[in-house]
Scaffold this motif. Structure first.
Motif, PDB file in Angstrom:
ATOM      1  N   LEU A 161       0.830  -1.204   0.000  1.00 57.82           N
ATOM      2  CA  LEU A 161       0.000   0.000   0.000  1.00 57.82           C
ATOM      3  C   LEU A 161       0.870   1.262   0.000  1.00 57.82           C
ATOM      4  CD1 LEU A 161      -2.802   1.293   0.175  1.00 57.82           C
ATOM      5  CD2 LEU A 161      -2.698   1.013   2.659  1.00 57.82           C
ATOM      6  N   CYS A 162       1.944   1.247   0.778  1.00 58.40           N
ATOM      7  CA  CYS A 162       2.838   2.414   0.825  1.00 58.40           C
ATOM      8  C   CYS A 162       3.569   2.620  -0.501  1.00 58.40           C
ATOM      9  CB  CYS A 162       3.855   2.259   1.956  1.00 58.40           C
ATOM     10  SG  CYS A 162       3.142   2.437   3.612  1.00 58.40           S
ATOM     11  N   LYS A 163       3.825   1.518  -1.218  1.00 62.35           N
ATOM     12  CA  LYS A 163       4.492   1.641  -2.512  1.00 62.35           C
ATOM     13  C   LYS A 163       3.577   2.264  -3.557  1.00 62.35           C
ATOM     14  CE  LYS A 163       7.841  -2.117  -2.007  1.00 62.35           C
ATOM     15  NZ  LYS A 163       8.243  -3.485  -2.441  1.00 62.35           N
ATOM     16  N   ILE A 164       2.298   1.893  -3.536  1.00 67.33           N
ATOM     17  CA  ILE A 164       1.384   2.441  -4.544  1.00 67.33           C
ATOM     18  C   ILE A 164       0.830   3.800  -4.129  1.00 67.33           C
ATOM     19  CG2 ILE A 164       0.756   0.151  -5.368  1.00 67.33           C
ATOM     20  CD1 ILE A 164      -1.906   0.449  -3.913  1.00 67.33           C
ATOM     21  N   GLN A 165       0.933   4.107  -2.820  1.00 64.22           N
ATOM     22  CA  GLN A 165       0.507   5.423  -2.331  1.00 64.22           C
ATOM     23  C   GLN A 165       1.618   6.020  -1.463  1.00 64.22           C
ATOM     24  OE1 GLN A 165      -3.319   4.980  -0.334  1.00 64.22           O
ATOM     25  NE2 GLN A 165      -4.399   5.246  -2.260  1.00 64.22           N
ATOM     26  N   PRO A 166       2.777   6.299  -2.068  1.00 63.82           N
ATOM     27  CA  PRO A 166       3.927   6.760  -1.276  1.00 63.82           C
ATOM     28  C   PRO A 166       3.697   8.097  -0.587  1.00 63.82           C
ATOM     29  CG  PRO A 166       4.342   7.009  -3.622  1.00 63.82           C
ATOM     30  CD  PRO A 166       3.083   6.218  -3.497  1.00 63.82           C
ATOM     31  N   GLN A 167       2.722   8.862  -1.055  1.00 65.80           N
ATOM     32  CA  GLN A 167       2.441  10.161  -0.451  1.00 65.80           C
ATOM     33  C   GLN A 167       1.329  10.092   0.593  1.00 65.80           C
ATOM     34  OE1 GLN A 167       4.473  12.789  -1.206  1.00 65.80           O
ATOM     35  NE2 GLN A 167       5.526  11.146  -2.320  1.00 65.80           N
ATOM     36  N   SER A 168       0.898   8.888   0.938  1.00 68.24           N
ATOM     37  CA  SER A 168      -0.176   8.740   1.913  1.00 68.24           C
ATOM     38  C   SER A 168       0.411   8.667   3.325  1.00 68.24           C
ATOM     39  CB  SER A 168      -0.983   7.463   1.638  1.00 68.24           C
ATOM     40  OG  SER A 168      -1.855   7.189   2.729  1.00 68.24           O
ATOM     41  N   ALA A 169       0.210   9.722   4.093  1.00 70.72           N
ATOM     42  CA  ALA A 169       0.688   9.740   5.478  1.00 70.72           C
ATOM     43  C   ALA A 169      -0.006   8.652   6.302  1.00 70.72           C
ATOM     44  CB  ALA A 169       0.446  11.113   6.090  1.00 70.72           C
ATOM     45  N   GLU A 170      -1.287   8.440   6.039  1.00 69.61           N
ATOM     46  CA  GLU A 170      -2.041   7.428   6.778  1.00 69.61           C
ATOM     47  C   GLU A 170      -1.472   6.036   6.550  1.00 69.61           C
ATOM     48  OE1 GLU A 170      -4.459   7.532   8.913  1.00 69.61           O
ATOM     49  OE2 GLU A 170      -5.144   9.612   8.836  1.00 69.61           O
ATOM     50  N   ILE A 224       4.864  12.030   9.283  1.00 75.13           N
ATOM     51  CA  ILE A 224       4.903  13.435   9.708  1.00 75.13           C
ATOM     52  C   ILE A 224       5.510  14.311   8.622  1.00 75.13           C
ATOM     53  CG2 ILE A 224       6.030  15.006  11.344  1.00 75.13           C
ATOM     54  CD1 ILE A 224       5.641  12.726  13.449  1.00 75.13           C
ATOM     55  N   THR A 225       6.520  13.798   7.921  1.00 74.33           N
ATOM     56  CA  THR A 225       7.119  14.551   6.812  1.00 74.33           C
ATOM     57  C   THR A 225       6.065  14.851   5.748  1.00 74.33           C
ATOM     58  OG1 THR A 225       9.295  13.570   7.200  1.00 74.33           O
ATOM     59  CG2 THR A 225       8.881  14.506   5.013  1.00 74.33           C
TER      60      THR A 225
END
Length: 535
Positions: A133-142, A168-169
Motif C-alpha cells: 500500500l505504501c508503494k502504490i501510495q507513497p504520499q499517503s501519510a495514513e 509526519i514529513t
C-alpha cells in the motif's frame, strides 16, 4: 429469470429505496423460499441486515451471496467490511483477496486485508499488504502511520519510528503520528524525545486527549506526580471510556465535602481499584459520607472497607450523592505526592472465616516457604503481550526449595500442558479452581509467605494485604511502577524484578529463582522474604 422472481426483486428494490426495509426483506425471503441460493436476494437481505446493525446476520447472507453471484469490487468490499464488523476475519480476507485478484493495487482492499490479518495474528502477511500500500501510495501519510503501528506490534521499533517520521514529513500537522511517535520513544526509554513529540502534538491541537493522557502517563512514570495527575484527567475525553455520572457533580478537590455524600466509583481493572481504594479514608476524615462503588467481584472483599460508610457493587442501585469521583482521580483531587503514597501496614484485610478452607494445603511435616504465583493477566488488557509470561518460561523457578501454588484465575490453553507436567512432578499445585472470589484469594494469600506475580490484580491484592510480593515487570512498565528502582512507594513489601532487555524474561526468571533459593531455611522460623537490596 422467473417472471415472479423478477417482479419480487423489483418490488423489493422499490421498498428499499423508500426505506421500507421490513417489506423489502419479506419479499426477498419469499424468493429464497423457492430459490434458496438466489444470489441477489441473499445480497439484498445482507444489505438490509447491515443497515439494521445486525452484522452477524448480514455477514452470513453476504458470504452466501458471494458464492452464488458475481460481485463488483464495491460489493465485495462492502461484504468484506461487514464481515470485519461481525468478527468474521477469515471471510473478510477471502473477499478482499477476490478484489485484489482483479485489482492488485486497490488501496481499500489492501488496507482491509491487512487489518483482518492483524486480527488473526498473521502480522507478516499484514505487513506485506501495508508495504505494498505504501508503494502504490507513497504520499499517503495514513499508510505510513498504519505501517508504523504494525511494526511496533512486531517489535521492530526502529522501523516503527521511521514510519511515523515519514508520515509526519508528508503531513506535518498529523497529530496522531506525533502521539504514536512519542509513545514509541517512551517505550524505548527516550523520555525527553517522547515528551517533545507530545508537546508538538499539543501545539497543533491543545485538546488532543491522546497526547494529554500519554504525556500524563510519561510524567507519572518519571515520578512527576503533580503534572501527571492533573493531565491524567484527560483520559475521560479520548472517547474510549465514560463513567456515566454528571460532570457538574464531579468532585475535583476544591469543593467542601464536610457533611456531604461522596460517591467514589471504580474504573478500569480490579488492580486499579485495589491500588487506589487506599485514598477513600481521606475523604471520610474530611467529614464526607463516602459511598464506595466497586466491581461485583471485589464486593465480598471490600464490603467493610475502612472509611466507607457504604460499599456497593456495580449492579447495585446508586444512592443519592452530592459529589462523585472516579477512583483513579482521587490522587489529583487530594493533591497526592510521592511521600503520601507510603502506608505503614495493610489497608485491606482478609476474612479470617475463610482461612480454614485452605488448611489442607499446609498439613505437610516439612515446612518450606509457601509461594503463590501468577504468570499472566487478563487476555483483553492492551499490554498483555508485554506483561504476561508463559508458564514454560517460568519452569526454572519451580526447581527451588519451596511449595508453589498457582493463583492463576484463567489458565490459557498454551499453558495447560506445562501446568499438567509441573503438577505431575509435584512442584506446583493448581488451586485456581477453588479461587472463585477475591475474598477467597485474599484468605489464601494471607497464609502464604510470598506471592510472585506479573503486573496484574493479584499483585495489588498481595500488596494491599501487606504480604511480601515480588512483581515481574516488562522492560517498559506501567507508569505506576516508575523506573530504576526495585522497591515501590505503593507497597512496603513489594520488590520489582525488571526486564533488562525488551521482551526477554530470562534475567527476571533467573533473579526470581536466585532470590527464592536465598530465602531462610527451615531452622530460621518465619519465611518472611527480605525486601531490601537491589534487583
Amino acid at each position: 429469470m422467473n417472471h415472479d422472481i423478477e417482479h419480487a426483486l423489483a418490488a423489493a428494490q422499490e421498498n428499499l429505496q423508500a426505506g421500507r426495509l421490513d417489506d423489502a426483506a419479506g419479499l426477498l425471503r419469499g424468493i429464497l423460499a423457492s430459490v434458496p441460493d438466489h444470489g441477489e436476494a441473499l445480497s439484498g437481505l445482507g444489505y438490509i441486515a447491515a443497515n439494521q446493525g445486525d452484522h452477524a446476520r448480514a455477514a452470513e447472507y453476504l458470504v452466501q451471496a458471494s458464492a452464488h453471484v458475481s460481485m463488483s469490487m464495491d460489493q465485495l468490499n462492502f461484504a468484506a467490511q461487514v464481515c470485519q464488523l461481525a468478527q468474521r476475519h477469515d471471510a473478510a480476507i477471502a473477499l478482499f483477496e477476490r478484489c485484489l485478484t482483479q485489482f492488485p493495487h486497490h488501496a481499500a482492499s489492501l488496507y482491509g486485508v491487512a487489518m483482518s490479518l492483524i486480527q488473526l495474528g498473521e502480522l507478516q502477511r499484514a505487513l506485506e499488504a501495508l508495504v505494498h500500500l505504501c508503494k502504490i501510495q507513497p504520499q499517503s501519510a495514513e499508510a505510513h502511520y498504519n505501517r508504523g503501528t504494525l511494526l511496533g506490534t512486531m517489535a521492530r521499533y526502529e522501523d516503527e519510528l521511521d514510519a511515523y517520521q515519514q508520515a509526519i514529513t508528508l503531513k506535518p500537522r498529523f497529530v496522531r503520528a506525533y502521539v504514536n511517535l512519542g509513545v514509541a520513544l517512551r517505550d524505548l526509554g527516550r523520555f525527553d524525545e517522547a515528551l517533545l513529540q507530545f508537546k508538538k502534538a499539543l501545539s497543533i491541537d491543545p485538546n488532543d486527549a491522546g497526547a494529554r493522557t500519554n504525556r500524563a502517563q510519561t510524567n507519572l512514570l518519571l515520578g512527576e506526580f503533580e503534572h501527571g495527575w492533573r493531565e491524567y484527567e484527560w483520559r475521560w475525553r479520548d472517547g474510549t471510556c465514560s463513567h456515566g455520572f454528571p460532570q457538574n457533580t464531579l468532585w475535583t478537590g476544591t469543593q467542601p465535602i464536610d457533611g456531604k455524600t461522596v460517591l467514589v466509583h471504580h474504573e478500569q481493572g480490579f488492580g486499579d481499584t485495589l491500588q487506589f481504594v487506599r485514598f477513600v479514608d481521606r475523604l471520610s476524615a474530611a467529614g464526607a459520607h463516602v459511598v464506595l462503588r466497586v466491581q461485583d467481584a471485589l464486593l465480598p472483599l471490600l464490603q467493610n472497607y475502612r472509611g466507607a460508610a457504604e460499599v456497593i457493587g456495580e449492579r447495585s442501585q446508586v444512592p443519592h450523592f452530592d459529589y462523585h469521583i472516579p477512583t483513579l482521580s482521587l490522587p489529583f483531587a487530594l493533591k497526592v505526592r510521592a511521600p503520601d503514597l507510603a502506608l505503614s501496614g495493610p489497608y485491606v484485610q482478609a476474612d479470617g472465616a475463610l482461612a480454614p478452607q485452605w488448611d489442607d494445603l499446609f498439613t505437610g511435616s516439612v515446612r518450606r516457604p509457601s509461594v503463590g504465583i501468577v504468570w499472566s493477566g487478563s487476555r483483553t488488557h492492551l499490554n498483555d503481550h508485554n506483561r504476561s509470561i508463559s508458564l514454560e518460561q517460568l519452569k526454572p523457578v519451580f526447581d527451588a526449595n519451596a511449595d508453589f501454588f498457582a493463583l492463576q484465575p484463567d489458565v490459557r490453553d498454551s499453558d495447560r500442558a506445562c501446568l499438567a507436567q509441573l503438577e505431575q512432578r509435584g512442584v506446583l499445585r493448581d488451586v485456581s479452581g477453588r479461587l472463585t472470589t477475591f475474598a477467597e484469594t485474599a484468605a489464601l494469600i494471607a497464609r502464604l509467605d510470598l506471592v510472585i506475580s506479573v503486573d496484574t490484580a493479584v499483585a495489588h491484592l498481595a500488596g494491599a494485604l501487606g504480604k511480601p510480593v515480588w512483581i515481574a515487570l516488562p522492560f517498559m512498565p506501567d507508569w505506576r511502577w516508575q523506573l530504576d528502582r526495585s522497591d515501590s512507594p505503593w507497597y512496603a513489601k513489594a520488590r520489582l524484578f525488571r526486564q533488562t532487555t525488551r521482551d526477554d524474561w530470562t534475567g527476571v526468571v533467573a533473579a526470581l529463582r536466585a532470590e527464592i533459593d536465598a530465602l531462610p531455611g527451615p531452622d530460621n522460623g518465619e519465611y518472611l522474604p527480605s525486601i531490601e537490596g537491589p534487583v
